[in-house]
Design a protein around this motif. Structure first.
Motif, PDB file in Angstrom:
ATOM      1  N   ARG A  59       0.849  -1.162   0.055  1.00 32.14           N
ATOM      2  CA  ARG A  59       0.154  -0.015   0.088  1.00 32.14           C
ATOM      3  C   ARG A  59       0.800   1.121  -0.154  1.00 32.14           C
ATOM      4  N   ARG A  66       2.163   1.940  -3.442  1.00 33.10           N
ATOM      5  CA  ARG A  66       1.149   2.533  -4.017  1.00 33.10           C
ATOM      6  C   ARG A  66       0.683   3.719  -4.000  1.00 33.10           C
ATOM      7  N   ASN A  67       0.865   4.206  -2.699  1.00 34.79           N
ATOM      8  CA  ASN A  67       0.364   5.766  -2.466  1.00 34.79           C
ATOM      9  C   ASN A  67       1.583   6.506  -2.631  1.00 34.79           C
ATOM     10  N   TYR A  80      -2.672   9.398   2.262  1.00 35.82           N
ATOM     11  CA  TYR A  80      -2.207   9.733   0.874  1.00 35.82           C
ATOM     12  C   TYR A  80      -2.728  11.206   0.645  1.00 35.82           C
ATOM     13  N   LEU A 108      -4.623   5.097  -7.586  1.00 33.83           N
ATOM     14  CA  LEU A 108      -4.751   4.118  -6.378  1.00 33.83           C
ATOM     15  C   LEU A 108      -5.554   2.674  -6.970  1.00 33.83           C
TER      16      LEU A 108
END
Length: 602
Positions: free
Chosen positions: A125, A128-129, A218, A588
């Motif tokens: 995660r 990704r962020n 984010y 995302l």
């Protein structure tokens, strides 16, 4: 920048006028809150005086008194916030004039560090962020003014190995474009505050500002650049906190919880910013901080002595905000909903784990309230933060004492005056739900807002579901706080642990192991009243025992992926980002956005 004598005099006069205005606001707010507390206590006293006022009534009144500050302050934050939301053109600038003084991204000259603090979590995660955020910053043409630091306190070898490999790969991808530095400490001395302190000692002098992010945070480039521009344009501004909202989720628990937060957060934050002004909050992430004064003035001392609450501080943010204000720098909040997101725990069990850490850390504020030189407003904020948790034993005490008193009374009328009792219940519910009521009224009066929340029918259905959920969840958390507080003298405490953020089911056996105290207390109170005073059951069920006796099925049901998917498809808990996804969230690839968009397409 230099000023003539006349200009300096004008600036001094303007500042004095602004200071007087803030003082008047604070006095008005204090008077309103105090009057409301008195009104609540008088109404409670009248309700309890049906058969005379004895020792049991006094105990009940004192327990209720411990809950009233939170009720009164929350109500007036919401009421003031609602008025500002409805009758000013730009609410965030109205409560924070600095928001109107900013610079364009092209004028940002300072070096800014972006810090992501992580501990014992899968890196997927975060990669990704961070990847989406870094691409956003590069697209804005500002990559040369930023440096990303991943500050790891991971202690589990398998995760540490995966983490190091993943971030090394990300750094290679961005080499020569936007630098990324990964650092892992072997021991998490000082928890998160110690993690950031280590960064400051190593690299703090290389940067003028820093953006703080958690592992689940984010922020978009536009939000970061806007906030950095505001801080750069206002030399007295030490911390600028952005409003944080929940990322769209397919978890039933997270969907309902963050829908409720979305309802209450903005009116509460705007109302509190109206009187807090330069003594605003810092929530530890999604904020821009001026590095030099933070490094110099905001090092949190270790609490000396022995005991569970001694040692390093778990919950650091509000103390750092108070220390920044003590140093003469403003701390402000920018109450806008497009500045940043966070992921909320996907299950009740994970939510309780996080909340227990917050509870223990916030109780440590007791050692800092008397810190020399703090503004009175900062001291109040530390006390108010503690009230959020110390009020929980009072609510549980009210349940236990009132159950015993009702069981011993010949009738409910001998303990509670029906008319005053009904009025008191109505006032409690209104003050309790005031922040959410404010946003519900605001949304219903604006067609565009109704649309992005899924339309009037879906929105009202979501409000009904969240209201029931909140009434059921609150007593579960009160028991959790009470058990933590009761266990502290016996050495029961928690440290800084990682969180499970993926949706996952909870077995009935696991839920029962975690929530049997809540279940037992709720069932016992309902059983006693069912035998002795059944007429009181509906009131006790709604305020306390319902959530307790149903805690296990609530935990299991809201963790089931199938329930979360069904709520997503039905539009329960729908957020504006799901109806009209901002381009920044498209990177995302969130499952909730895909599910909602497929529903809309159908």
């Amino acid at each position: 920048m230099t000023h003539t004598l006349d200009e300096r005099a004008a600036l001094s006069s303007a500042q004095s006028h602004a200071d007087r205005q803030v003082l008047v606001r604070r006095l008005i707010f204090a008077a309103l809150a105090a009057a409301s507390i008195v009104l609540l206590l008088v109404l409670a006293g009248l309700a309890l005086s049906a058969g005379g006022f004895d020792l049991v009534d006094l105990v009940l009144l004192l327990l209720f008194a411990a809950t009233t500050p939170w009720l009164a302050i929350g109500f007036w934050n919401a009421a003031i916030g609602f008025v500002i939301m409805r009758f000013t053109r730009d609410p965030s600038t109205y409560v924070g004039p600095q928001a109107g003084r900013t610079i364009p991204p092209s004028a940002i000259a300072a070096s800014t560090a972006i810090l992501m603090c992580v501990r014992n979590e899968s890196p997927d995660r975060m990669i990704r962020n961070l990847g989406a955020m870094m691409a956003d910053i590069e697209a804005a043409g500002c990559a040369d003014r930023f440096h990303v630091y991943v500050l790891s306190d991971t202690s589990l070898p398998d995760i540490a190995s995966a983490e190091a490999a993943a971030f090394a790969d990300l750094a290679r991808q961005w080499a020569g474009r936007l630098p990324l530095t990964y650092r892992r400490r072997e021991v998490n001395t000082g928890y998160k505050a110690g993690n950031i302190r280590d960064f400051l000692e190593r690299w703090g002098d290389d940067h003028e500002f820093m953006v703080t992010l958690d592992a689940d945070s984010y922020m978009t480039a536009s939000a970061i650049l806007r906030m950095v521009g505001i801080v750069q344009a206002n030399p007295k501004l030490g911390i600028l906190q952005g409003l944080v909202v929940g990322l769209p989720s397919t978890s039933a628990f997270a969907r309902i919880f963050q829908f409720g937060m979305r309802l209450g957060m903005r009116s509460w934050t705007i109302g509190s910013a109206w009187w807090q002004a330069d003594c605003g909050p810092y929530w530890g992430h999604n904020a821009v901080i001026r590095v030099a004064p933070f490094k110099q003035h905001c090092a949190i001392p270790v609490v000396p002595g022995k005991g569970i609450l001694r040692g390093h501080v778990l919950s650091h943010d509000q103390i750092e905000a108070a220390m920044m204000r003590r140093a003469g720098y403003d701390v402000r909040v920018l109450a806008e909903e497009n500045l940043g997101w966070e992921e909320n725990p996907p299950t009740l069990i994970e939510f309780i784990r996080r909340d227990r850490r917050w509870c223990q850390g916030t109780l440590q504020y007791v050692f800092f309230v008397g810190m020399p030189g703090l503004p009175i407003t900062s001291r109040f904020q530390l006390l108010f933060a503690m009230l959020m948790f110390t009020g929980s034993p009072a609510w549980i005490g009210l349940l236990i004492v009132s159950t015993a008193a009702l069981a011993a009374a010949p009738s409910t009328a001998a303990l509670i005056d029906a008319d005053y009792g009904a009025a008191l219940l109505a006032v409690i519910l209104v003050t309790w739900f005031a922040p959410k009521i404010a946003t519900v009224v605001d949304v219903l009066s604006r067609p565009a807002l109704r649309h992005v929340f899924g339309g009037t029918t879906r929105f009202l259905a979501s409000v009904a579901v969240e209201t029931a959920f909140f009434l059921l969840l609150s007593p579960i958390m009160w028991v959790g706080h009470t058990l933590l507080l009761a266990g502290l003298p016996f050495g029961r405490a928690i440290g800084w642990i990682g969180q499970v953020r993926d949706d996952h089911a909870i077995a009935w056996s696991m839920a029962l192991r975690q929530l049997w105290p809540q279940t037992f207390l709720g069932a016992a109170c309902l059983a006693v009243l069912g035998v002795t005073q059944p007429v009181a059951l509906p009131y006790v069920f709604v305020l306390w025992a319902g959530g307790l006796v149903l805690s296990v099925p609530i935990c299991v049901a809201t963790a089931r992926p199938s329930v979360g998917f069904a709520l997503t498809r039905l539009g329960i808990g729908r957020l504006p980002e799901e109806t009209d996804p901002p381009p920044a969230l498209a990177h995302l690839q969130l499952p909730a956005l895909k599910a909602v968009q497929s529903t809309i397409a159908d």
